[in-house]
Enzyme design. Structure first.
Site, short mmCIF file in Angstrom:
data_model
loop_
_atom_site.label_atom_id
_atom_site.label_comp_id
_atom_site.label_asym_id
_atom_site.label_seq_id
_atom_site.Cartn_x
_atom_site.Cartn_y
_atom_site.Cartn_z
CE LYS A 70 53.70 -21.40 32.36
NZ LYS A 70 54.31 -22.39 31.46
N GLY A 133 47.12 -29.68 30.25
CA GLY A 133 47.52 -28.31 29.90
C GLY A 133 48.61 -28.27 28.84
#
Ligand code: ATR
Length: 287
Positions: A70, A133
């Site tokens: 990502k 995260g």
């Protein structure tokens, strides 16, 4: 029926076998009558650039990006949406002139799932549990959505401190207040929206919860757990036992898919279609 006009979308990641995104997108395509297929692509370490360029060359309409790519994928894009850019994580690539533009529909999906339940971040004082995260991305969303005070509680205070510094700096105002998890009794005496963004309580550890003390839950009017397996987490049960409302993360997962699908196909998925997809995925996942 796949024919000469079928459009292709997909998801890149490693591993990829566990992804439920194909279920979400192929259900949406069937429901909308779109000639579109969505497939998983396993991409090996070091091959992200080739994958993104190859996808573009193959006229792939849109891509999702999952763990562990990502952040890495960003350098291969021609443009990045401002929130995704601040977070430094992209999960959706939208085909544009000359390359893909990156978005973070994990966060737009969370916002949409919440607002569907009448939960509005703007002006709300929030307890954010975790500083990993997922919690970090939620902290950015809260700041962008003009939350009131966001108390970020984490077992490792240094991590909460560093996320708070980063987010407060990015938005030029004091919005995230880091706290040690065990100091939850020092929270202001009022009712909060509490977002559970740690991995505690995730299947198979269904009996675990980030805070056990029933007194803590008296401060929660709404609990939002990003976990959806189990469907009813211990955190959610404790919120409800204390008189609050509780939600799991499945709607967020569905809406991150819906937001991506809308970006790719330039359509708006109705609440009714969203509900249909939610029910069918829930059933397929055995939840
Ligand atoms: P993710 O990407 O899902 O957010 P992560 O970055 O590994 O995963 O973050 C996991 C979060 O869960 C962290 O906030 C972590 O707390 P620490 O920063 O102190 O490690 C939290 N967490 C995981 N297990 C925990 C536990 N047993 N007790 C308290 N917090 C826990």
């Amino acid at each position: 029926m796949i024919d000469g006009q079928t459009r292709t979308c997909g998801v890149i990641g490693n591993p990829i076998k566990h992804t439920i995104s194909p279920l979400i997108h192929n259900s949406l395509a069937a429901r909308c009558g779109h000639n579109l297929v969505y497939v998983p692509f396993l991409v090996e370490e070091g091959k992200v650039e080739e994958a993104v360029k190859g996808a573009y060359a193959l006229d792939i309409l849109g891509m999702n990006v999952t763990v562990p790519y990502k952040s890495e994928v960003i350098k291969y894009l021609v443009n990045v949406d401002s929130l995704a850019d601040k977070i430094g994580a992209v999960n959706t690539l939208v085909r544009t002139e000359g390359g893909y533009k990156g978005y973070n529909t994990d966060m737009s999906g969370l916002k949409r799932a919440m607002s569907g339940e009448g939960i509005i971040i703007e002006g709300e004082d929030i307890i954010l549990l975790g500083a990993g995260g997922a919690a970090r991305a939620v902290a950015y969303l809260c700041a962008q959505q003009k939350a009131g005070a966001v108390y970020m509680l984490n077992r490792t205070i240094e991590k909460a401190q560093s996320v708070a510094d980063e987010v407060n700096k990015a938005f030029g105002r004091e919005v995230i207040y880091p706290m040690l998890l065990s100091d939850y009794d020092k929270l202001p005496d009022k009712k909060f929206l509490a977002i559970q963004a740690t991995s505690v309580g995730l299947e198979p550890h269904d009996d675990e919860v980030i805070i056990e003390d029933a007194d803590f839950y008296k401060k929660v009017h709404t609990g939002y757990d990003l976990i959806y397996k189990p469907f009813n987490t211990r955190f959610m049960k404790l919120v409800v036992e204390a008189g609050g409302k509780a939600y799991n993360g499945l709607k967020m997962l569905i809406y991150q898919g819906i937001d991506a699908y809308e970006l790719w196909n330039d359509v708006r998925i109705s609440d009714e279609d969203a509900e249909f997809v939610f029910d069918s995925i829930k059933k397929k996942m055995g939840l």
